[in-house]
Design a protein around this motif. Structure first.
Motif: not given
Length: 415
Positions: A188-216
């Motif tokens: 739940e690290s990405m929100l859409r209209d204040g709600v966690p994004q549920r659809d994986p394919l709706a996540i833009p590619r540039e955010l998928v590989h943005n390291s800030s989206m993942h806790f490593t």
């Protein structure tokens, strides 16, 4: 004055006691159990309020947040958070948005267990990893070192989802974009209209590989300081760890097609120009990828193999993650993976894994309609690569072949 000094002494002693208590509590209880009060995919249940108790109106703070807040008090200023800034419109505000959560899908009830052959497949893959790591005939750099000896930078491919107790080691060119999408949905690290994004394919590619989206794992040092390695070991012991791999030579073909047969300015400047100068008789290659493609210039697959085999390459910098060996990315002899998926059986493995993780009611693995590189193309791709170079390349990637059960490509190596 004396009272103030004594008060400070008591504060220091009390803080030290709390740190010790936290560590002991963490080891004894286990991180996944601490999240049972905030499940992301609960089954159907009837709300119940115990007699003489007021119903709770806010979520109980998770233990991880508590330890974050406590440990950060003892860190130097500016070291309490990961270095990569989170985009303003994607920051995790899930606690604030709890009242606006979209109801999740109806709880799935599986009437049949996971097929026995799938369970046996996983057992065989895990057993093979253990045997290869114990086999003295399988030799590669770093095989026998301890987890403590792995540097911080080498742990940057291990993504942690604390909500579900999951650790994923991503391997580029092995469906990692879609698995990263799933990890974003689950954490739940990405929100859409204040709600966690549920659809994986709706996540833009540039955010998928943005390291800030993942806790490593490599971010643990900034967040937990001297407790980092200890917490890593606790999570590795208690969380479910998974990895997806692919035939090593087919992965190399896929990396070449994606990075050098398509217009990619960054890879052209960092790698293609070097290959053109060294191996393609292009002492002054075009300045940009558009200019190069405009005149039909790009490194050949044979040039790419020359680059991988050239000792000068790794003297200048480690292999890029898209062609770095899996054993260097994910440390399979130091980390005991619970699930080993293969891209060749991706759909079956993905369904099995999501059911095993008990999150198949929250997210589904996205199926891809893209033209994937096929193993049947290997002979064509290597036809212009000298046989001796093919054999040297196999030696370079042999640990990955043997660790993950891929056959030696004799038809390519014995021509």
């Amino acid at each position: 004055m004396g009272t103030s000094r004594m008060f400070r002494v008591f504060v220091v002693l009390g803080s030290a006691f709390m740190i010790l208590l936290i560590i002991i509590y963490w080891d004894d209880v286990g991180a996944p159990h601490l999240y049972l009060h905030t499940p992301v995919s609960p089954g159907p249940k009837t709300p119940h309020t115990a007699p003489h108790q007021q119903p709770q109106t806010s979520r109980t703070p998770s233990f991880l947040n508590d330890i974050d807040a406590f440990v950060n008090q003892f860190l130097e200023p500016g070291t309490g958070e990961p270095t990569d800034p989170v985009p303003a419109d994607t920051s995790n505000q899930s606690e604030k948005a709890e009242e606006r959560y979209i109801p999740r899908r109806e709880w799935k009830i599986h009437l049949t267990p996971v097929a026995a052959e799938l369970r046996e497949r996983q057992e065989q893959r895990r057993r093979l990893l253990q045997e290869m790591c114990a086999n003295d005939s399988v030799v590669f750099p770093g095989k026998n070192r301890s987890f403590d000896d792995i540097t911080n930078k080498e742990l940057d491919h291990l993504i942690v989802d604390d909500r579900h107790g999951i650790i994923y080691c991503y391997v580029p060119k092995v469906a990692c974009s879609n698995w990263k999408r799933i990890m974003i949905v689950l954490s739940e690290s990405m929100l859409r209209d204040g709600v966690p994004q549920r659809d994986p394919l709706a996540i833009p590619r540039e955010l998928v590989h943005n390291s800030s989206m993942h806790f490593t794992f490599n971010k643990f040092w900034k967040r937990y300081g001297k407790f980092a390695k200890h917490l890593m070991k606790v999570k590795l012991k208690k969380y479910t760890k998974f990895i997806f791999v692919r035939d090593p030579f087919v992965r190399l073909i896929s990396a070449y097609r994606n990075k050098f047969e398509m217009r990619n300015e960054d890879f052209y400047r960092r790698f293609a120009q070097v290959m053109l100068r060294r191996y393609a008789n292009q002492p002054t290659p075009p300045a940009s990828v558009d200019e190069a493609f405009g005149v039909g210039i790009h490194p050949s697959f044979s040039n790419f193999i020359q680059y991988l085999l050239d000792p000068q390459t790794e003297k200048e910098m480690p292999f890029n993650e898209h062609w770095r060996q899996v054993y260097r990315l994910c440390h399979p002899c130091q980390i005991q993976y619970d699930f080993v998926g293969h891209l060749e059986t991706a759909e079956e493995d993905a369904e099995h894994l999501l059911r095993q993780l008990r999150v198949d009611n929250v997210v589904e693995f996205p199926t891809s309609s893209r033209n994937l590189t096929s193993s049947s193309w290997e002979a064509d791709w290597f036809s212009k690569v000298p046989v001796e170079a093919r054999r040297e390349l196999y030696k370079l990637y042999e640990p990955d072949f043997r660790l993950f059960g891929y056959d030696r490509p004799d038809s390519i190596l014995n021509e």
